[in-house]
Design a protein around this motif. Structure first.
Motif, PDB file in Angstrom:
ATOM      1  N   GLU A   4     -11.113   7.237  -4.904  1.00  0.00           N
ATOM      2  CA  GLU A   4     -10.814   8.403  -4.129  1.00  0.00           C
ATOM      3  C   GLU A   4      -9.689   8.859  -4.969  1.00  0.00           C
ATOM      4  N   GLU A   5      -9.247  10.162  -4.771  1.00  0.00           N
ATOM      5  CA  GLU A   5      -8.349  10.790  -5.593  1.00  0.00           C
ATOM      6  C   GLU A   5      -7.101  10.093  -5.645  1.00  0.00           C
ATOM      7  N   GLN A  47      -9.949  12.048   1.746  1.00  0.00           N
ATOM      8  CA  GLN A  47     -10.101  11.114   0.714  1.00  0.00           C
ATOM      9  C   GLN A  47     -11.348  10.274   0.860  1.00  0.00           C
ATOM     10  N   VAL A  48     -12.441  10.808   0.042  1.00  0.00           N
ATOM     11  CA  VAL A  48     -13.663  10.289  -0.001  1.00  0.00           C
ATOM     12  C   VAL A  48     -14.238  10.262  -1.510  1.00  0.00           C
ATOM     13  N   PRO A  49     -14.823   9.429  -1.788  1.00  0.00           N
ATOM     14  CA  PRO A  49     -15.477   9.005  -3.143  1.00  0.00           C
ATOM     15  C   PRO A  49     -16.477  10.019  -3.636  1.00  0.00           C
ATOM     16  N   ARG A  53     -15.014  18.416  -1.447  1.00  0.00           N
ATOM     17  CA  ARG A  53     -14.346  18.482  -0.303  1.00  0.00           C
ATOM     18  C   ARG A  53     -13.888  19.727   0.191  1.00  0.00           C
ATOM     19  N   ASN A  83     -19.974  10.478   3.687  1.00  0.00           N
ATOM     20  CA  ASN A  83     -18.609   9.599   3.532  1.00  0.00           C
ATOM     21  C   ASN A  83     -17.695   9.857   4.776  1.00  0.00           C
ATOM     22  N   VAL A  85     -14.380  10.383   6.663  1.00  0.00           N
ATOM     23  CA  VAL A  85     -12.796  10.512   6.165  1.00  0.00           C
ATOM     24  C   VAL A  85     -12.017   9.761   7.018  1.00  0.00           C
TER      25      VAL A  85
END
Length: 197
Positions: A4-5, A47-49, A53, A83, A85
């Motif tokens: 994630e970021e 925040q997701v891989p 977004r 995903n 969040v």
């Protein structure tokens, strides 16, 4: 493993010397409000891989704690690319003058690292590759020689980056070093921001 970021910034980009904005990871709307109260005008980021977004509604602006509560409430629990969040990154909003794109990836053709750079940052890079292939510069890296600021400066030659050119070259070389140190398949910054002033 896709990071994630916030994890990529804390564990890969920051330690490599790439400048990153001040940010706090939050799991509730109340935490998000407190973070904006401390940081000031911020961006609330899911925040997701996965990417896209912004197009999915997972990135919102917040000038006040109340706006942060509203944004985090809307984002937390949503699904992006399959995903859920579960956390948001509250990140200091920076005055952006220009958005660029930088990446290092494993190139199947050369079986080695490939450094990519474009002045068309902030956009879907696949779309840029399709519609403006000349807008993306590529440099296959000879592992024996490596890729430092000199090679980055050569890659950027002729682009209108002005006074930002040396800093961009430094970031590209740091990105390559992080790519090697972490044995990564892809490290990407989109956008790589040139700040005003």
């Amino acid at each position: 493993m896709n990071l994630e970021e916030y994890a990529a910034k804390q564990h890969v980009l920051g330690p490599a010397g790439v400048p990153i904005p001040n940010g706090v990871v939050c799991t509730t709307a109340d935490e998000a409000a407190r973070a904006v109260e401390k940081i000031g005008p911020s961006v609330v980021k899911a925040q997701v891989p996965t990417g896209k977004r912004g197009k999915s509604g997972g990135i919102k602006m917040a000038d006040t704690p109340e706006q942060a509560t509203e944004a985090a409430t809307a984002i937390l629990g949503m699904s992006i690319g399959g995903n859920k969040v579960e956390r948001v990154l509250i990140e200091q909003r920076c005055p952006i003058e220009r958005e660029l794109y930088a990446a290092v990836m494993v190139d199947v053709a050369s079986r080695g690292p490939l450094v990519l750079f474009s002045t068309e940052g902030g956009m879907d890079i696949e779309e840029v590759a399709e519609t403006k292939p000349d807008a993306i510069r590529k440099k296959a890296v000879d592992l024996a020689k490596g890729f430092g600021e000199a090679e980055a400066t050569e890659l950027l030659a002729g682009l209108d980056l002005g006074a930002a050119a040396p800093a961009v070259a430094r970031v590209l070389s740091e990105l390559y070093r992080a790519f090697c140190d972490k044995d990564a398949e892809l490290i990407e910054i989109n956008p790589l921001a040139v700040l005003k002033g």
